[in-house]
Design a protein around this motif. Structure first.
Motif, short mmCIF file in Angstrom:
data_model
loop_
_atom_site.label_atom_id
_atom_site.label_comp_id
_atom_site.label_asym_id
_atom_site.label_seq_id
_atom_site.Cartn_x
_atom_site.Cartn_y
_atom_site.Cartn_z
N ASN A 154 1.24 -1.29 -0.02
CA ASN A 154 -0.14 -0.07 0.26
C ASN A 154 0.86 1.34 -0.65
OD1 ASN A 154 -2.50 -1.34 0.28
ND2 ASN A 154 -2.29 -1.41 2.56
N GLN A 155 0.72 2.68 -0.84
CA GLN A 155 1.46 3.41 -0.65
C GLN A 155 1.52 4.30 0.11
OE1 GLN A 155 3.33 4.11 -3.82
NE2 GLN A 155 2.58 2.18 -4.44
N ASP A 156 2.11 4.98 0.89
CA ASP A 156 2.25 6.10 2.15
C ASP A 156 3.34 6.39 1.19
OD1 ASP A 156 4.92 4.76 2.28
OD2 ASP A 156 4.26 3.38 4.11
N GLU A 157 3.91 8.21 2.54
CA GLU A 157 4.28 9.12 1.80
C GLU A 157 6.10 8.45 1.87
OE1 GLU A 157 5.22 11.11 5.60
OE2 GLU A 157 4.16 10.39 7.21
N PHE A 158 6.37 7.19 2.57
CA PHE A 158 7.43 6.65 2.07
C PHE A 158 8.05 5.62 1.03
CE2 PHE A 158 6.77 7.28 6.61
CZ PHE A 158 7.39 7.70 7.05
N SER A 159 6.60 5.64 0.18
CA SER A 159 7.11 4.64 -0.54
C SER A 159 7.56 5.02 -1.65
CB SER A 159 5.61 4.07 -1.31
OG SER A 159 5.18 3.31 -0.26
N LYS A 160 7.21 6.08 -2.12
CA LYS A 160 8.67 6.92 -3.87
C LYS A 160 9.82 7.07 -3.80
CE LYS A 160 8.52 10.72 -6.97
NZ LYS A 160 7.96 12.41 -7.19
N ASP A 161 10.17 7.70 -2.01
CA ASP A 161 11.47 7.66 -1.64
C ASP A 161 12.28 6.49 -1.69
OD1 ASP A 161 11.59 10.68 -1.48
OD2 ASP A 161 10.60 10.03 0.58
N ILE A 162 11.56 5.60 -1.10
CA ILE A 162 12.38 3.95 -0.95
C ILE A 162 12.53 3.25 -2.91
CG2 ILE A 162 11.90 1.69 -0.39
CD1 ILE A 162 10.56 2.83 2.12
N ILE A 163 11.34 3.96 -3.36
CA ILE A 163 11.69 2.97 -4.62
C ILE A 163 12.44 3.65 -5.30
CG2 ILE A 163 10.30 2.88 -6.78
CD1 ILE A 163 8.28 2.35 -5.36
N ILE A 164 12.74 4.96 -5.51
CA ILE A 164 13.58 6.14 -6.29
C ILE A 164 14.96 5.96 -5.71
CG2 ILE A 164 14.64 8.60 -6.33
CD1 ILE A 164 12.26 8.11 -8.21
N SER A 165 14.99 5.64 -4.23
CA SER A 165 16.24 5.31 -3.70
C SER A 165 17.35 3.45 -4.10
CB SER A 165 16.21 4.76 -2.55
OG SER A 165 17.66 4.44 -1.68
N GLN A 166 15.71 2.82 -4.76
CA GLN A 166 16.47 1.42 -5.15
C GLN A 166 16.80 1.56 -6.62
OE1 GLN A 166 16.34 -1.42 -4.00
NE2 GLN A 166 16.27 -0.81 -1.16
N LEU A 167 16.19 2.26 -7.26
CA LEU A 167 16.11 2.60 -8.54
C LEU A 167 17.69 3.43 -9.24
CD1 LEU A 167 13.10 4.11 -9.77
CD2 LEU A 167 14.11 2.10 -10.76
N ASP A 168 17.76 4.11 -8.06
CA ASP A 168 19.69 4.99 -8.12
C ASP A 168 20.53 3.55 -7.49
OD1 ASP A 168 20.83 7.21 -8.36
OD2 ASP A 168 21.07 6.53 -5.67
N THR A 169 20.32 2.89 -6.78
CA THR A 169 20.56 1.61 -6.81
C THR A 169 20.74 1.18 -7.42
OG1 THR A 169 20.69 1.49 -4.00
CG2 THR A 169 21.70 -0.16 -5.13
N LEU A 170 20.67 0.25 -8.36
CA LEU A 170 20.06 -0.34 -9.35
C LEU A 170 21.02 0.47 -10.27
CD1 LEU A 170 16.96 -1.80 -10.67
CD2 LEU A 170 19.22 -1.20 -12.52
N LEU A 171 20.51 1.69 -10.62
CA LEU A 171 21.45 2.51 -12.26
C LEU A 171 23.19 2.26 -11.42
CD1 LEU A 171 19.08 5.44 -12.90
CD2 LEU A 171 19.70 3.38 -13.86
N LYS A 172 23.23 2.42 -10.66
CA LYS A 172 24.22 2.35 -10.11
C LYS A 172 25.46 0.98 -9.90
CE LYS A 172 24.35 6.67 -6.19
NZ LYS A 172 24.08 7.03 -5.06
N TYR A 173 24.88 0.03 -10.13
CA TYR A 173 25.21 -1.11 -10.20
C TYR A 173 25.21 -1.32 -11.43
CZ TYR A 173 25.35 -3.58 -5.61
OH TYR A 173 26.25 -3.77 -4.10
#
Length: 303
Positions: A154-173
């Motif tokens: 369920n989407q909450d106020e933290f969801s987008k930041d967490i997903i963005i952080s994971q996307l950032d990690t994926l791109l760095k790898y």
């Protein structure tokens, strides 16, 4: 050419389910067997979304940019907004794989919105996709699983930041793995440099230099059927010099041969090499050779 402004309209076109989030979709399949492309075929299309996918194609042709996708070992493919896609009705790929699609507006107001434009692999043709080792594939899969878990929650106020952080990690790898791929491509780099110089020679000998001036790196890359960014990255990684520097070295070598003819003035040499301003040619020559073209000509005419 058909263009899709929203993620939902693009997924509808592909025949895929509507996304859980209006600007983000995550498909992660771990099953066995084979899977046809959801939409049997497509003429050239574009959209406003980023796409990060890992697929192993079994058969068929997917046109992305200038070339056909023909890898059978699987590759991580990065597609930026407004890049051209096209495929035929024979496309079949292994069921296992993932696809993350997100609208460019999903990144608005984040640091990743600026950072993502610095990743050269989003401008590559598909024959320049990233091939993963089994170990690298597992690392990427773990990140994708984290994104998928957050996407399904369920989407909450933290969801987008967490997903963005994971996307950032994926791109760095991915950036790290591209570095590894470049290091393993000495033969490709050697061939690219050879073809680069070959295209310059043909350009010079055909008289286009005098007619059109010094060719741009983009023109040369187009002739070589690779992207400008990829050509620059490969040559820089392997030779330590950018495509612009290689072009300048080629011009200077030509200039040195021409300056051996004492009847030619420095200005004539500059114009024949496509330089609009002889002063710029003289500065470039001195920067590369440590001596002015007139001094070089005088020195060698005395020998």
């Amino acid at each position: 050419m058909q263009h899709f402004k929203t993620l939902s309209s693009y997924l509808d076109y592909l025949g895929l389910p509507r996304p859980e989030h209006p600007m983000l979709s995550v498909f992660n399949s771990k099953g066995d067997g084979y899977l046809p492309c959801p939409r049997e075929s497509s003429p050239p299309i574009t959209n406003d979304c980023y796409s990060i996918s890992f697929k192993k194609f079994v058969e068929g042709n997917l046109n992305y940019g200038r070339t056909k996708y023909d890898f059978t070992n699987g590759a991580l493919i990065f597609i930026a907004p407004r890049q051209v896609l096209q495929w035929d009705n024979s496309v079949v790929f292994e069921r296992k794989g993932f696809s993350i699609n997100f609208h460019e507006d999903f990144l608005k107001g984040t640091e990743l919105a600026h950072q993502i434009k610095k990743y050269g692999f989003f401008s590559y043709s598909v024959n320049e996709a990233l091939h993963l080792s089994p170990k690298e594939e597992k690392q990427i899969e773990l990140i994708v699983e984290n994104i998928e878990i957050e996407y399904q929650n369920n989407q909450d106020e933290f969801s987008k930041d967490i997903i963005i952080s994971q996307l950032d990690t994926l791109l760095k790898y991915a950036n790290r793995f591209y570095e590894r791929q470049f290091l393993n491509r000495k033969e490709i780099a050697s061939n690219l440099l050879e073809h680069f110089n070959q295209h310059l020679t043909e350009y010079f000998e055909s008289g286009q230099l005098q007619e059109k001036g010094v060719p741009s790196i983009e023109q040369i890359a187009d002739k070589m059927n690779v992207s400008q960014r990829y050509l620059s990255d490969i040559l820089k990684k392997e030779t330590g010099k950018t495509t612009t520097e290689h072009l300048q070295l080629y011009l200077i070598d030509e200039a040195k041969n021409m300056l051996l003819h004492p009847q030619k003035s420095v200005s004539e040499v500059a114009y024949e090499l496509g330089f609009e301003y002889p002063q710029y040619f003289s500065r470039l020559f001195k920067k590369k050779e440590g001596i002015s073209p007139s001094a070089y000509q005088q020195k060698h005419s005395l020998n």
